[in-house]
Design a protein around this motif. Structure first.
Motif, short mmCIF file in Angstrom:
data_model
loop_
_atom_site.label_atom_id
_atom_site.label_comp_id
_atom_site.label_asym_id
_atom_site.label_seq_id
_atom_site.Cartn_x
_atom_site.Cartn_y
_atom_site.Cartn_z
N VAL A 396 0.81 -1.22 0.00
CA VAL A 396 0.00 0.00 0.00
C VAL A 396 0.85 1.28 0.00
CG1 VAL A 396 -1.96 -1.12 1.13
CG2 VAL A 396 -0.22 0.00 2.53
N LEU A 397 2.15 1.13 -0.07
CA LEU A 397 3.01 2.32 0.02
C LEU A 397 2.78 3.31 -1.12
CD1 LEU A 397 6.51 1.22 1.34
CD2 LEU A 397 4.81 2.70 2.41
N GLU A 398 2.34 2.79 -2.24
CA GLU A 398 2.12 3.67 -3.39
C GLU A 398 0.80 4.43 -3.29
OE1 GLU A 398 4.53 4.09 -5.64
OE2 GLU A 398 5.67 2.72 -4.36
N LEU A 399 -0.05 4.02 -2.39
CA LEU A 399 -1.36 4.66 -2.27
C LEU A 399 -1.21 6.00 -1.55
CD1 LEU A 399 -3.53 1.62 -1.12
CD2 LEU A 399 -3.43 2.61 -3.40
N PRO A 400 -2.18 6.90 -1.75
CA PRO A 400 -2.18 8.12 -0.93
C PRO A 400 -2.20 7.73 0.55
CG PRO A 400 -3.86 8.22 -2.64
CD PRO A 400 -3.30 6.84 -2.69
N LEU A 401 -1.63 8.60 1.38
CA LEU A 401 -1.43 8.24 2.78
C LEU A 401 -2.73 7.86 3.49
CD1 LEU A 401 0.62 7.92 5.02
CD2 LEU A 401 0.25 10.32 5.59
N ASP A 402 -3.80 8.62 3.24
CA ASP A 402 -5.03 8.31 3.96
C ASP A 402 -5.58 6.95 3.54
OD1 ASP A 402 -5.65 9.24 1.48
OD2 ASP A 402 -7.37 10.46 2.10
N GLU A 403 -5.43 6.64 2.28
CA GLU A 403 -5.89 5.33 1.79
C GLU A 403 -5.02 4.21 2.38
OE1 GLU A 403 -8.00 4.90 -1.34
OE2 GLU A 403 -7.90 2.72 -1.12
N ALA A 404 -3.70 4.44 2.40
CA ALA A 404 -2.79 3.44 2.96
C ALA A 404 -3.11 3.20 4.44
CB ALA A 404 -1.34 3.90 2.82
N THR A 405 -3.39 4.29 5.15
CA THR A 405 -3.74 4.19 6.57
C THR A 405 -5.00 3.37 6.75
OG1 THR A 405 -2.78 6.35 6.92
CG2 THR A 405 -4.25 5.55 8.62
N LEU A 406 -5.99 3.68 5.93
CA LEU A 406 -7.26 2.97 6.04
C LEU A 406 -7.07 1.48 5.81
CD1 LEU A 406 -10.35 3.14 6.34
CD2 LEU A 406 -10.47 3.39 3.85
N ARG A 407 -6.24 1.13 4.82
CA ARG A 407 -6.02 -0.30 4.53
C ARG A 407 -5.36 -0.99 5.73
NH1 ARG A 407 -9.68 -0.91 1.98
NH2 ARG A 407 -9.95 0.29 0.10
N CYS A 408 -4.40 -0.30 6.37
CA CYS A 408 -3.74 -0.89 7.54
C CYS A 408 -4.74 -1.06 8.69
CB CYS A 408 -2.58 -0.01 8.01
SG CYS A 408 -1.21 0.02 6.86
N GLU A 409 -5.56 -0.06 8.90
CA GLU A 409 -6.57 -0.17 9.95
C GLU A 409 -7.54 -1.31 9.65
OE1 GLU A 409 -8.49 3.43 11.63
OE2 GLU A 409 -7.46 4.40 9.98
N GLN A 410 -7.90 -1.42 8.37
CA GLN A 410 -8.83 -2.47 7.97
C GLN A 410 -8.25 -3.84 8.27
OE1 GLN A 410 -9.64 -2.32 3.78
NE2 GLN A 410 -11.23 -3.90 3.85
N LEU A 411 -6.95 -3.96 8.04
CA LEU A 411 -6.27 -5.22 8.33
C LEU A 411 -6.31 -5.51 9.83
CD1 LEU A 411 -4.58 -7.66 7.56
CD2 LEU A 411 -2.56 -6.19 7.49
N VAL A 412 -6.01 -4.49 10.63
CA VAL A 412 -6.07 -4.68 12.09
C VAL A 412 -7.49 -5.07 12.51
CG1 VAL A 412 -5.87 -3.50 14.32
CG2 VAL A 412 -4.12 -3.17 12.58
N ARG A 413 -8.48 -4.41 11.92
CA ARG A 413 -9.87 -4.70 12.29
C ARG A 413 -10.30 -6.10 11.89
NH1 ARG A 413 -10.69 0.99 11.96
NH2 ARG A 413 -10.81 1.08 9.71
N SER A 414 -9.61 -6.69 10.89
CA SER A 414 -9.94 -8.07 10.51
C SER A 414 -9.87 -9.00 11.71
CB SER A 414 -8.96 -8.59 9.45
OG SER A 414 -9.05 -7.84 8.28
N TYR A 415 -9.02 -8.62 12.67
CA TYR A 415 -8.84 -9.47 13.85
C TYR A 415 -9.87 -9.16 14.93
CZ TYR A 415 -4.47 -11.26 11.97
OH TYR A 415 -3.53 -11.89 11.20
#
Lengths: 433, 171
Positions: A396-415
């Motif tokens: 996700v490093l190539e994504l805009p920062l807010d989008e990259a952040t959201l993806r990381c949060e989404q991954l954490v929320r998967s748990y």
């Protein structure tokens, strides 16, 4: 050389103290630092259990979590019963499974509809999602499913939050048959709604990500795991609960007040709905199996984002099993066996909505707790969550920062992290140099 | 008219327990849950929530007026009563709902209920300025001293609930 620092903050929850944060630093596109910091103050439950009578363990540990008190009650009760040599009746056993189904329904429905689905659909919250007329029926469906779970839980447990009737040996009060039958229509509706939930979640856009996990869950020869079973893993582990600490260890890491659990060799592992479904496919209820086949997804599945489907499948199972138990239900008589104190040591694992919950206790002759150990599912997943992020961030490093952040949060929320035991504030700091 | 009074707070976190304490006192004061205001019967129902929870939404169908009593930290002197009608955006955002399954605040719950069109026509926020919100049982001396006046305020709130002109933003 210019240094670019980018910071995103996601604040939440004021009523409970504690804070956690995710820090990611990248240099030239490589991760140089990644920590899921948990600085929630330690809660000392294991310490204040010491010196208390064995009967108090379920009431005290139920306070650890407002969402999954049933899991804490059940793991402590079973552990005590092992120490005291109690054998419960099949009727009490069935009522416990029904009680656990209620917790799964309310916990899973909340997470699927209000906490995780908005990530996939591009909404910042369940509230924003509900404002879309096309998605509003889905939110209403989720809330109604949760309500049914809550009602069932309150009926058996005495109240919704921190329930009070379960005890070592059984229940202080068991519901009457007609009280449970009154919920049959709602549960039948809920079963259908849960099947629709599987179909709905299976169409969500899942990021392409599938690490090589070791999934760990209970397994039982005759049933989908809730209250008991052996500990098995996708890499061949198959042990009785009593050997758990020979194969798993807990470690204090400087950046987290929640302990990190890992396999004895240091590797991370995953517990929770995805692990349970993957390891117990053939034990899912008939309608859950049908829903799984119709979902078009293949299981075992290594994509953590697909856990939303696993959670939905388990909700189908929970409704179907709840209906089956109620159909044959007769109140256990007596509703509990009185236990006499005796010295000994025992442990047990049950499957909390978020994964395995391990309790171990040592009692003295008077039945007073001398030692207590509790491994919450979220602390078992923390190391794995960090490993996931380490593998996922380059995507996700190539994504805009807010989008990259959201993806990381989404991954954490998967748990579905059980944040009352861990993170209360999640501030995400990504620094790129 | 059916009025639901919800006291939110943790009795083991000092003044955070003011909401539940007020509800307990109101329950004691109103031995019957039916009172008469301006010739109209008012049915009172009470609920205590240790922390805000989406289950609140499930009970809203049964009331015409929702009164939420909760501890507030705004910098005002302890015991100050902040009373106003709820409106969208009246409570500031904490983005509570994004990651935590435990983090539903009053704002988020009322916001969701509003979106789902299941809020009663009148929602009154009855906030009490807290002195100390720290682990431990018992209210601060300031709030203990202010309690009688705070509880007495309920009559005025009820009157406003039943006002044919609607609830004013600042009661």
């Amino acid at each position: 050389m210019t240094t670019q620092t980018r910071t995103i903050k996601v604040d939440y929850m004021a009523r409970v103290e504690g804070e956690g944060a995710l820090d990611i630093v990248t240099k030239n596109g490589e991760i140089s630092h990644l920590q899921l910091r948990i600085y929630e103050p330690p809660r000392f439950f294991e310490a204040f259990l010491r010196g208390r009578r064995f009967e108090e363990a379920p009431d005290i540990t139920a306070r650890i979590c407002g969402i999954c008190p049933v899991a804490y009650q059940m793991s402590s009760i079973h552990a005590m019963e092992k120490i005291l040599g109690l054998t419960i009746s099949p009727e009490i056993r069935a009522l416990r499974r029904l009680y656990y189904c209620a917790e799964w329904i309310q916990s899973h429905a909340l997470h699927v509809y209000l906490l995780h689905a908005p990530d996939f659909l591009g909404y910042e919250s369940g509230i924003a999602m509900a404002a879309n007329p096309e998605l509003r029926p889905a939110v209403e469906r989720g809330l109604r499913m949760k309500k049914i779970g809550n009602r069932l839980l309150a009926l058996i447990g005495g109240r919704e939050v921190h329930p009070i009737t379960p005890c070592v040996g059984g229940f202080y009060r068991a519901p009457r048959r007609n009280e449970l039958l009154a919920l049959e229509d709602d549960l039948t509706w809920g079963l259908q709604a849960a099947i629709e939930t599987v179909a709905w979640t299976a169409t969500l856009p899942f990021p392409d990500f599938a690490p090589d996990y070791e999934f760990v869950a209970l397994t039982h020869p005759d049933e989908y795991p809730l209250n008991e079973g052996r500990v098995v893993s996708s890499k061949g582990l198959d042990i009785p609960v009593e050997d758990f600490e020979k194969h798993f260890a807990e470690e204090h890491v400087a950046h987290s007040n929640a302990l990190h659990a890992h396999r004895i060799d240091g590797d991370s592992y995953q517990v929770g709905p995805l692990a349970r479904v993957n390891l117990n496919l053939d034990k899912l209820s008939p309608l859950a199996q049908t829903a799984l086949r119709q979902s078009g997804l293949s299981f075992p599945n290594n994509n953590p984002f697909v856990s939303i489907v696993a959670r939905s499948l388990e909700t189908v199972h929970a409704f179907e099993e709840a209906l089956a138990i109620i159909k044959d239900y007769e109140p256990p008589r007596p509703s509990r066996i009185i236990a006499q104190p005796q010295a000994g040591e025992g442990c047990h694992i049950t499957e909390a909505p978020r994964g395995m919950l391990y309790h171990r206790y040592r009692l003295d002759d008077a039945g007073l707790i001398q030692e207590a150990h509790i491994w919450a599912p979220t602390s078992q997943n923390l190391k794995r969550m960090e490993d996931d992020l380490r593998a996922f961030v380059p995507n996700v490093l190539e994504l805009p920062l807010d989008e990259a952040t959201l993806r990381c949060e989404q991954l954490v929320r998967s748990y579905d992290p059980c944040i009352s035991c861990a993170t209360h504030f999640l501030n995400l700091n990504i620094q790129a140099t | 008219m059916r009025v639901l009074v919800v006291g939110i707070g943790n009795a083991w976190a000092g003044d955070d327990g003011i909401g539940p304490e007020i509800v307990r006192r109101l329950q004691a004061n109103y031995a019957t849950t039916a009172v008469v205001q301006r010739g109209e019967a008012v049915h009172l129902a009470f609920r205590i929530m240790p922390h805000p929870d989406v289950t609140l939404i499930e009970t809203l169908a049964d009331c015409d007026v929702l009164v939420i009593v909760d501890a507030v930290k705004s910098g005002a002197p302890p015991g100050t009563i902040h009373c106003q009608a709820w409106q969208p955006n009246v409570l500031s955002s904490r983005q509570v709902e994004r990651s935590s399954s435990h983090g539903w605040g009053v704002r988020e719950i009322l916001g969701l209920a509003h979106t789902l069109e299941c809020l009663p026509t009148k929602v009154i926020l009855w906030g009490i300025e807290a002195a100390a919100v720290e682990p431990g049982a018992g209210l601060s001396p300031e709030l203990v001293a202010a309690l009688p006046d705070i509880v007495n305020r309920f009559d005025q709130i009820l009157e406003e609930c039943n006002s044919p002109f609607g609830t004013k933003p600042g009661i």
